[in-house]
Write a protein that holds these residues in place. Structure first.
Motif, mmCIF file in Angstrom:
data_model
loop_
_atom_site.group_PDB
_atom_site.id
_atom_site.type_symbol
_atom_site.label_atom_id
_atom_site.label_comp_id
_atom_site.label_asym_id
_atom_site.label_seq_id
_atom_site.Cartn_x
_atom_site.Cartn_y
_atom_site.Cartn_z
ATOM 1 N N SER A 1 -4.610 -4.768 4.241
ATOM 2 C CA SER A 1 -3.997 -3.671 3.344
ATOM 3 C C SER A 1 -3.687 -4.078 1.830
ATOM 4 O O SER A 1 -4.030 -3.364 1.078
ATOM 5 N N THR B 1 -7.112 3.124 3.383
ATOM 6 C CA THR B 1 -6.261 2.440 2.435
ATOM 7 C C THR B 1 -7.110 2.453 1.133
ATOM 8 O O THR B 1 -6.374 2.740 0.074
ATOM 9 N N ASN C 1 -2.067 4.025 -3.715
ATOM 10 C CA ASN C 1 -2.126 2.730 -3.118
ATOM 11 C C ASN C 1 -2.872 1.643 -4.021
ATOM 12 O O ASN C 1 -3.677 0.998 -3.561
ATOM 13 N N PRO D 1 0.805 -1.203 -0.038
ATOM 14 C CA PRO D 1 -0.011 0.101 0.091
ATOM 15 C C PRO D 1 0.978 1.402 -0.116
ATOM 16 O O PRO D 1 0.255 2.241 -0.206
ATOM 17 N N LEU E 1 -8.295 1.300 9.150
ATOM 18 C CA LEU E 1 -7.568 1.028 8.102
ATOM 19 C C LEU E 1 -7.982 0.966 6.885
ATOM 20 O O LEU E 1 -7.181 1.290 5.763
#
Length: 523
Positions: A266, A374, A161, A155, A370
């Motif tokens: 991620s 992301t 990303n 990421p 998170l």
């Protein structure tokens, strides 16, 4: 012909000269025009098709030279294109002269035309271009494989990303399209569908690899344990050995994925971002194709307005499907794998009042933060919605299939209601999260089932008997069969009711289950 051949041979040694057969085609065309204008009117006194005979003869003479040239062509080169285009123009000019000269003849010039076997220069050129296309597409496919082998779905590889490999692959697609439209050929619209199909398959290969090995919704859901009944007044706690075995079983159900690092939350978000990036870039590429077509020399209005063959037919839909699969896999991985220690092995184990939902909410919120940081904004709502669905499924599975470590009294129903309300509030997030109507839609099954935990045991038993009679007929009066385990919970379905009774911690439920099914107290 001999004079023309001699002049084109002498031009070989001149700088930047055209291929000799291209020069010869031009010379033959000039010779045919001169023949038509100067000599044919005189020769018509003795032969009605003087010009036609002359151009048919020239056509065959040049055709013999061209045939040898075509046999020796191995790949698409500028010289080959120059010669084939010159040959195609020459043939059209010679045929036009023959037709005009024969307009008053009995057969309309068909006899003369039959003496002019087609050069098929366009066909030869199209075959060479198709060979060129195949080579470029094969190179792109190898490029996709090489880039994916090195991809780690990091990421932090760039600010957006998404995977660096997709940048390289899309650059190659763009360069291939540019190179195709720079080819000096007259058939771009006709051959474009072949190129788009080849590029589409390469991108489809990338998309397939990007989602492969990431599992699916079903891969992360644990197998439902066999039905048991609780022991009245007891406090359940799994032994260490039982916990280890359950954990082992769950891991075996998930199966082996393609490397643990590539399956972190991620990394899964990066895969989804990458697929979303492809979707956006494909729209840009399709617009660029239309611009190229407008500038192509032989393009007609229909070639531009007709969308067939100018779009990526498979890749956009494949991206949507892959994002959906990855989103569900991410959601069920978070809930049933990453949070299993607080949900499956923690929530309501033993005494419900001392094992409530707060630890689940805490870790769930960390995962949501998170993911929000992301995943691409266009994908974020889908992923969070799928996590919400998964968490509602997990909550119900704890209540209805949580194994022998759980039991609930009628008084516990308020705890369950309050905890589920807290779970919903996590997604509402004081109005900053998901819309109310979406949360209500996804929570409907749970909201329909939770009232069962408030119902009197006798009422549940009577309702269960009535449903069994409706499902199995009069035969169920003598002996109630064990209802089939359903994958879908429903308050009006016997299996769901039976599971509420199995986890009901009171005398009435225990006696009914013992007498009716002789269910074990422990697995």
């Amino acid at each position: 012909m001999e004079q023309a051949d001699s002049s084109r041979r002498s031009s070989r040694h001149q700088p930047n000269s055209l291929p000799v057969l291209a020069i010869l085609a031009k010379s033959v065309g000039e010779l045919a025009c001169k023949e038509k204008e100067v000599y044919s009117p005189i020769f018509k006194r003795w032969h009605p098709l003087a010009a036609g005979v002359a151009v048919a003869t020239l056509h065959v003479c040049y055709g013999n030279e061209l045939k040898q040239f075509i046999k020796g062509i191995q790949e698409l080169t500028p010289d080959a294109v120059h010669v084939l285009r010159a040959a195609d123009k020459l043939e059209k000019d010679l045929v036009q002269i023959a037709v005009e000269d024969s307009v008053d003849s009995d057969d309309g010039g068909k006899g003369i035309i039959r003496e002019m076997p087609p050069y098929e220069a366009e066909t030869a050129m199209a075959d060479l271009v198709r060979g060129w296309l195949k080579t470029r597409v094969d190179m792109l496919k190898d490029w996709v494989d090489r880039n994916l082998q090195q991809e780690v779905w990091n990421p932090r590889a760039n600010k957006d990303n998404f995977a660096p490999s997709v940048v390289e692959v899309l650059r190659m697609v763009d360069e291939t399209l540019d190179a195709f439209f720079q080819l000096p050929i007259p058939m771009h619209p006709a051959l474009l569908p072949d190129l788009m199909t080849g590029l589409d398959k390469c991108l489809l290969h990338y998309i397939s690899k990007a989602k492969s090995g990431c599992g699916s919704r079903s891969a992360y859901i644990p197998t439902l344990p066999a039905l048991t009944r609780c022991t009245i007044g007891s406090t359940f706690a799994w032994k260490k050995k039982e916990k280890l075995q359950a954990s082992k079983n769950r891991k075996s159900q998930v199966g082996t994925m393609n490397g643990e690092n590539s399956l972190g939350i991620s990394q899964l978000c990066v895969r989804m971002n990458t697929l979303q990036h492809i979707r956006v870039e494909l729209e840009v590429l399709e617009k660029r194709v239309i611009t190229h077509l407008r500038n192509a020399e032989s393009a007609q209005p229909d070639d531009i307005t007709n969308g067939i063959g100018k779009k990526f037919e498979l890749s956009p839909a494949a991206c949507v499907e892959a994002i959906q699969q990855l989103s569900e896999a991410t959601a069920y991985k978070v809930v049933f794998h990453d949070l299993s220690h607080v949900l499956w092995e923690g929530l309501y184990v033993g005494e419900p009042s001392s094992a409530r939902i707060e630890p689940v909410l805490k870790e769930l919120e960390q995962n949501l933060e998170l993911i929000s940081e992301t995943v691409h904004s266009r994908v974020r709502t889908r992923v969070i919605t799928d996590i919400m669905r998964a968490s509602f499924d997990g909550f119900l599975m704890v209540l209805l299939a949580g194994g022998p470590s759980r039991s609930f009294s009628k008084q516990d129903s308020q705890i369950i209601e309050d905890d589920f309300s807290s779970l919903k509030d996590l997604y509402w997030s004081n109005g900053d999260g998901l819309p109310d109507d979406l949360i209500d839609k996804c929570s409907k099954t749970a909201r329909d089932i939770l009232p069962l935990f408030q119902s009197e045991t006798e009422s549940l038993i009577e309702r269960f008997r009535r449903m069994m009679l409706e499902s199995y007929g009069p035969a169920a009066k003598a002996r109630l069969p064990l209802p089939a385990t359903s994958a879908q919970w429903n308050p009006n379905e016997p299996n769901t009711l039976l599971r509420v009774l199995c986890y009901r911690n009171d005398d009435a439920a225990s006696k009914f289950l013992k007498k009716t099914y002789n269910l074990p107290k422990k697995l």
